[in-house]
Write an enzyme that holds these catalytic residues in place. Structure first.
Site, PDB file in Angstrom:
ATOM      1  N   CYS B  39     -23.413  13.837  -9.896  1.00 45.07           N
ATOM      2  CA  CYS B  39     -24.137  15.007 -10.386  1.00 45.07           C
ATOM      3  C   CYS B  39     -25.632  14.732 -10.454  1.00 45.07           C
ATOM      4  O   CYS B  39     -26.099  13.630 -10.197  1.00 45.07           O
ATOM      5  CB  CYS B  39     -23.644  15.357 -11.780  1.00 45.07           C
ATOM      6  SG  CYS B  39     -23.868  13.988 -12.909  1.00 45.07           S
ATOM      7  N   CYS B  42     -26.518  11.902 -12.906  1.00 46.59           N
ATOM      8  CA  CYS B  42     -26.390  10.534 -12.385  1.00 46.59           C
ATOM      9  C   CYS B  42     -27.611  10.188 -11.545  1.00 46.59           C
ATOM     10  O   CYS B  42     -28.144   9.084 -11.598  1.00 46.59           O
ATOM     11  CB  CYS B  42     -25.180  10.396 -11.472  1.00 46.59           C
ATOM     12  SG  CYS B  42     -23.713  11.204 -12.050  1.00 46.59           S
ATOM     13  N   ASP B 447       4.804   2.553   9.818  1.00 45.06           N
ATOM     14  CA  ASP B 447       4.868   1.120   9.597  1.00 45.06           C
ATOM     15  C   ASP B 447       5.379   0.960   8.154  1.00 45.06           C
ATOM     16  O   ASP B 447       5.297   1.900   7.376  1.00 45.06           O
ATOM     17  CB  ASP B 447       3.463   0.537   9.753  1.00 45.06           C
ATOM     18  CG  ASP B 447       3.387  -0.883   9.280  1.00 45.06           C
ATOM     19  OD1 ASP B 447       4.264  -1.659   9.677  1.00 45.06           O
ATOM     20  OD2 ASP B 447       2.463  -1.217   8.539  1.00 45.06           O
ATOM     21  N   ASP B 633      -1.115   0.479   9.236  1.00 39.96           N
ATOM     22  CA  ASP B 633      -2.341  -0.073   8.669  1.00 39.96           C
ATOM     23  C   ASP B 633      -2.669  -1.475   9.165  1.00 39.96           C
ATOM     24  O   ASP B 633      -3.803  -1.907   9.086  1.00 39.96           O
ATOM     25  CB  ASP B 633      -2.237  -0.120   7.138  1.00 39.96           C
ATOM     26  CG  ASP B 633      -1.271  -1.200   6.674  1.00 39.96           C
ATOM     27  OD1 ASP B 633      -0.248  -1.390   7.358  1.00 39.96           O
ATOM     28  OD2 ASP B 633      -1.548  -1.853   5.663  1.00 39.96           O
ATOM     29  N   ASP B 637      -0.331  -3.141  14.049  1.00 41.70           N
ATOM     30  CA  ASP B 637      -0.076  -1.738  14.372  1.00 41.70           C
ATOM     31  C   ASP B 637      -1.127  -1.157  15.303  1.00 41.70           C
ATOM     32  O   ASP B 637      -0.898  -0.124  15.929  1.00 41.70           O
ATOM     33  CB  ASP B 637      -0.079  -0.886  13.086  1.00 41.70           C
ATOM     34  CG  ASP B 637       1.016  -1.284  12.140  1.00 41.70           C
ATOM     35  OD1 ASP B 637       2.143  -1.497  12.625  1.00 41.70           O
ATOM     36  OD2 ASP B 637       0.753  -1.391  10.936  1.00 41.70           O
TER      37      ASP B 637
END
Lengths: 59, 739
Positions: B39, B42, B447, B633, B637
């Protein structure tokens, strides 16, 4: 019809000024952070300390 | 950004100079990715807080990309001090690898925006003149005034088209060189012919000129292109932040024994790096000294830890579970496993049959039809004996009215809205055409490790020890930073930590409770013999063991293992209910894979698959006519991800897999897979509708144009009308996929 001699250049000039302003803003990086710009308007950094309202602050 | 593993932290002594760029005049510059930035509050807190630090000359937050740029005068600050100051303000900051930041200078976006501004300016001003001409044509405009207005329009349109149209012209020329037709060919041809014909008409004192159509077309199309570009850029920025938050850094050991934290790109082959317990390896290499256990699940899919000792090869992406290791970095491509994966990956990319995107297919049909129609119109009017001039004007009018304004927006507008919708659901799409491929999917291959299961270990449900022992072990575990101990502690958050516990790195933790020593750690540390250890491990199956012993009592094994993602069962049921076939392919042991398959109710599963076997399986499915979505992941793979029709990775995946995947999803849940397919299907349907809308518009407008009744006014109305219709229809994608 003679008015056209002034009106057309005036219209084009105004448009060009707008275009120039946009190009300037773009070059200044004003379109780099649109979310930030939308939020910055809520900040009151420009006010002296005692006039600030900390409504935007999370704490 | 809660999905980001919090394993990365920088010790005060860490030297982050590798992340700093030196500017002219001794100013240092660093870019930080900031977590938790949301925001205006911040933003001002950070900018004020960091700006007030000694020597800092600039602290500027970018809220869109969640980054902060800090500059300071030479030696008066250090990056570590700045990051610490940020964390004192309540945020987590991670330094950006300067080698990664080249994307920040967004030249393409700027050029598009400039072109759009020029086209918009020109369109507005020409329209001003055109409206005067159109209303004058039915009232009392003098031919001189009309010619003047047309000339002025030409004066604005010519430079504007030359400037704004470059994107399209360049792409059209490239396509023609490659002897193919893309959407930019008819666009460029239409715009250029419209301008040329209008110029000719103006010089011949005609009633109509099409300058407004040409420029307006460019303006609309550039809006579409820019939207498309911003969405892509946003996704890319976000992906780069994630990569940084995962902190791909390595601690390099210098010759004098000092350490230095560097971005991975600054580590060279032959360097020595230090890998502390609990750290993920960022490089491939050979262990030089130290012994440990390595969690290779992200690389091979196997959940049982592998031993690492001097001489063992270790891979990036694996997790150091035991003691500290020093690793000699090996040049990429020498590693046996990584080598295999890379070779398979290259092959997979090479044979990946190039998917022809919907828009390109539409253009492939559209362009020849339009050009033929236009040519036929010319020939028809010539045969009718109207003379070549009128015939040509009519033929070009056909080309202008069919100019693919709506067609150009039909697909990108949907892609932009759908990408935004997916972005909100925590799914980052790598490319627009991934949507279309996702929509066609009929088989989903998962996976197991890290995809169906959570990437981090959790305490197993089935234990061989009683509750009290677990409770005590959890209290001791709170004093340890070891991943297995952390899993144990996380399972009993209400337990009270023990005071005075001390950790023996690489072995375990111990504490004195009322004169009795408690130990938690490796089998050897707790005094379990090899036979005891092997028996317990055999009984524990895929789970890993951490041992606990009080005084001289028998060492007790505690099981820590993989847990399914919280909604894995539900997600797979939802996929099945949508008529999709679901399979599991894993590198883990067959019995473990079968057990998981039973839990999530999947009939087809295969274990002990190496990368080549996974690819072969995916290829076999494709050969059988299936459209495969691969979700995985691990490093093992990556080739299968590339070989599948379309692929997704969780955000915790290794870098190589994320690069091979078409989409990355955030968070612990598996449901993004269903959301992605649903949104993609809805998007695909709306793209089809849009293309039909554009086709219907053409079916109505083209006969009018061929008959020679089209005026610039009709062209302008039809063009903007159909564009708006298509855009509004695209917005419906926002509501796709529920919620």
């Amino acid at each position: 019809m003679n008015a056209l001699i002034y009106l057309i250049p005036a219209a084009l000039l105004l448009g060009l000024i707008g275009l120039g302003a946009f190009m300037w803003a773009l070059k200044q990086g004003q379109f780099e952070d649109l979310d930030g710009a939308a939020s910055r308007i809520l900040l009151d950094d420009d006010l002296p300390e005692d006039q600030r309202e900390h409504r935007g602050d999370p704490d | 950004m809660t999905a980001v593993p919090s394993s990365a932290s920088f010790s005060p002594a860490a030297d982050l100079d590798g992340f700093v760029t030196r500017l002219d005049g001794g100013t240092a510059h660093i870019d930080l990715a900031v977590e938790g930035l949301r925001c205006a509050g911040c933003m001002s807190k950070l900018e004020r807080g960091i700006g007030a630090l000694d020597g800092v000359t600039k602290a500027r937050v970018n809220l869109t990309s969640k980054r902060m740029a800090v500059e300071w005068a030479g030696a008066r600050q250090s990056p570590t001090a700045i990051i610490e100051a940020v964390s004192r303000l309540g945020f987590k900051a991670y330094p950006f690898d300067p080698g990664r930041l080249e994307a920040a200078a967004d030249r393409e976006g700027r050029d598009l925006l400039k072109a759009m501004a020029v086209a918009g300016f020109a369109a507005a001003n020409i329209m001003l003149l055109s409206v005067s001409v159109w209303s004058g044509n039915v009232t009392d405009i003098t031919p001189e005034t009309r010619d003047l207005f047309h000339l002025l329009s030409a004066l604005i349109a010519l430079p504007a088209v030359a400037y704004s149209g470059r994107t399209f012209f360049r792409s059209a020329i490239a396509a023609l060189r490659a002897r193919s037709l893309n959407m930019d060919v008819p666009i460029s041809l239409g715009v250029l012919l419209a301008v040329a014909m209008s110029l000719f008409q103006t010089l011949n004192h005609a009633h109509h000129a099409y300058f407004d159509s040409a420029v307006m077309l460019l303006f609309f199309l550039l809006i579409g292109r820019y939207l498309d570009h911003t969405m892509r850029r946003r996704t890319r920025d976000f992906a780069a932040n994630l990569a940084t938050l995962r902190a791909e850094t390595a601690t390099r050991l210098l010759d004098d024994g000092q350490t230095r934290t560097l971005p991975v790109s600054a580590i060279n082959a032959g360097d020595l790096v230090l890998v502390r317990p609990g750290e993920r390896l960022a490089v491939d290499g050979v262990v030089e000294s130290g012994t440990s256990e390595i969690d290779q699940s992200l690389v091979t899919g196997e959940t049982v830890y592998a031993r690492a000792e001097p001489g063992t090869s270790v891979f990036a992406g694996t997790l150091n579970q035991g003691g500290a290791l020093t690793v000699r970095v090996r040049a990429a491509g020498q590693g046996t496993l990584l080598d295999d994966v890379n070779r398979l990956l290259e092959k997979a990319f090479a044979v990946k049959n190039r998917y022809v995107a919907l828009a390109d297919r539409a253009a492939g049909i559209y362009a020849p039809v339009v050009h033929t129609l236009s040519a036929l119109t010319f020939i028809g009017w010539m045969l009718a004996g109207t003379g070549w001039e009128t015939s040509l004007v009519t033929a070009i009018a056909v080309l202008i009215i069919t100019c693919p304004c709506a067609l150009g927006l039909a697909v990108p507008a949907v892609q932009v809205v759908a990408t935004g919708r997916l972005f909100k659901a925590g799914i980052l799409l790598n490319g627009g055409d991934a949507l279309e491929r996702l929509a066609a999917v009929d088989t989903v291959v998962f996976d197991k490790t890290g995809t169906l299961t959570l990437p981090d270990a959790v305490m197993a449900q089935e234990q061989v020890v009683d509750h009290a022992t677990l409770e005590d072990a959890a209290r001791l575990a709170m004093s340890s930073s070891h991943p297995l101990a952390r899993a144990l502690a996380a399972a009993r958050p209400q337990a009270t930590p023990l005071e005075g516990a001390s950790e023996v790195t690489g072995s375990g933790v111990c504490v004195q409770v009322g004169g009795i020593e408690w130990r938690l750690g490796s089998a050897a540390y707790c005094g379990a013999s090899d036979t005891v250890r092997d028996t317990a491990q055999g009984a524990a199956g895929s789970a890993s063991l951490i041992w606990f012993r009080k005084a001289d009592g028998a060492p007790q094994p505690l099981r820590v293992g993989q847990a399914l993602r919280p909604d894995a069962v539900e997600t797979i049921a939802r996929l099945k209910s949508r008529g999709l076939a679901v399979e599991i392919l894993s590198g883990d042991r067959q019995d473990i894979v079968e057990q998981v398959a039973r839990e999530v109710d999947v009939e087809t599963s295969a274990g002990a698959m190496d990368p080549a076997a996974k690819i072969a399986h995916v290829e076999a499915l494709k050969a059988a006519g299936r459209k495969v979505l691969m979700v995985g992941d691990g490093l093992n793979d990556a080739p299968a991800l590339a070989a599948a029709n379309v692929s997704m990775s969780p955000v915790t995946a290794v870098h190589l897999s994320q690069a091979a995947a078409d989409a990355v999803f955030l968070g612990e849940r598996l449901s993004p897979v269903v959301t992605a397919i649903e949104v993609a299907r809805a998007a695909r349907a709306i793209m089809g509708q849009n293309l039909w809308l554009a086709a219907i518009y053409n079916a109505v407008a083209v006969p009018v144009a061929i008959a020679g009744f089209v005026t610039p006014l009709i062209a302008a109305l039809a063009m903007s009308g159909s564009s708006i219709l298509v855009t509004v229809n695209s917005l419906r994608t926002r509501f796709a996929g529920g919620r």
